[in-house]
Design an enzyme around this catalytic site. Structure first.
Site, PDB file in Angstrom:
ATOM      1  N   ASP A   1      44.982  35.000  18.598  1.00  0.00           N
ATOM      2  CA  ASP A   1      45.808  34.894  17.400  1.00  0.00           C
ATOM      3  C   ASP A   1      46.972  35.882  17.538  1.00  0.00           C
ATOM      4  OD1 ASP A   1      44.775  37.404  16.820  1.00  0.00           O
ATOM      5  OD2 ASP A   1      43.503  36.720  15.164  1.00  0.00           O
TER       6      ASP A   1
ATOM      7  N   LYS B   1      32.068  39.975  37.273  1.00  0.00           N
ATOM      8  CA  LYS B   1      31.131  38.893  37.621  1.00  0.00           C
ATOM      9  C   LYS B   1      30.779  38.077  36.390  1.00  0.00           C
ATOM     10  CE  LYS B   1      28.611  40.360  41.708  1.00  0.00           C
ATOM     11  NZ  LYS B   1      27.504  41.147  42.201  1.00  0.00           N
TER      12      LYS B   1
ATOM     13  N   HIS C   1      38.509  39.307  27.786  1.00  0.00           N
ATOM     14  CA  HIS C   1      38.773  40.751  27.705  1.00  0.00           C
ATOM     15  C   HIS C   1      37.535  41.503  28.195  1.00  0.00           C
ATOM     16  CE1 HIS C   1      40.685  44.378  26.233  1.00  0.00           C
ATOM     17  NE2 HIS C   1      39.524  44.731  25.710  1.00  0.00           N
TER      18      HIS C   1
ATOM     19  N   ASN D   1      40.059  35.523  37.579  1.00  0.00           N
ATOM     20  CA  ASN D   1      39.481  34.593  36.605  1.00  0.00           C
ATOM     21  C   ASN D   1      40.062  33.196  36.785  1.00  0.00           C
ATOM     22  OD1 ASN D   1      37.410  35.603  34.697  1.00  0.00           O
ATOM     23  ND2 ASN D   1      38.905  37.226  34.340  1.00  0.00           N
TER      24      ASN D   1
END
Length: 200
Positions: A140, A171, A108, A14
């Site tokens: 948080d 992807k 996530h 990422n």
């Protein structure tokens, strides 16, 4: 130009997608620092190869807040405005979150609030869901629980394994993470209760 701090623990795919979008001008930001908590993290090596400011702060054996104070010090030294977690495998302390309120993003591999925590794709297959996906959210003090910015749905196929489902979700992760960063940097949203609403 908005200054990003990337935190990673592993392969950093990422991070690479974000770095590619910054390099191509699709994301109007700069990566001020890449912080890894493991020297062997592939993402850390990639950041160095790309000539980015890459810093390893080993976390092993350190109390969470003690370690987070080191992280925050490094982020502030580099004038980071937005913190992006990219496979960072540590829970952040309340201290860290107070230092960067609604300025920490995470991605996530599930449609939160379903399947938080580790092995989300495995959890999805075990539950027999027909649609999985990924979520970019503000961080948080609770695990995978902050306000949701963007989500992308990925159909679960009958023959899927954890690996094949993970690859398709990844992807979408690469696509929506930069989009969410763009939204947050633009400031064209507001958070009401738990809902992130976009300005028209």
């Amino acid at each position: 130009m908005r200054r990003l701090g990337i935190l990673l623990s592993g392969r950093g795919s990422n991070f690479e997608a974000i770095a590619n979008n910054v390099a191509s001008g699709q994301l109007d930001a700069e990566i001020a620092v890449v912080l890894a908590n493991r020297a062997e993290a592939r993402g850390f090596e990639i950041a160095r190869q790309r000539g980015l400011n890459a810093v390893c702060l080993p976390s092993k054996g350190l109390d969470r807040e003690v370690y987070d104070r080191q992280l925050v010090e490094e982020l502030k030294k580099n004038q980071v405005e937005l913190v992006c977690l990219a496979g960072f495998m540590r829970l952040l302390s309340a201290y860290f979150i107070r230092e960067y309120p609604q300025r920490i993003l995470n991605i996530h591999p599930s449609l939160l609030p379903a399947f938080s925590g580790l092995d989300a794709q495995y959890q999805a297959l075990q539950h027999g869901v027909k649609i999985a996906g990924c979520t970019v959210h503000f961080v948080d003090e609770y695990l995978d629980a902050g306000p949701i910015i963007l989500q992308a749905a990925v159909p679960v196929l009958d023959g899927d394994t954890v690996e094949s489902l993970s690859a398709r979700i990844l992807k979408e992760e690469h696509r929506i993470y930069s989009e969410a960063i763009r939204i947050v940097l633009s400031g064209s949203y507001n958070v009401k209760d738990r809902r992130v609403m976009f300005d028209n």
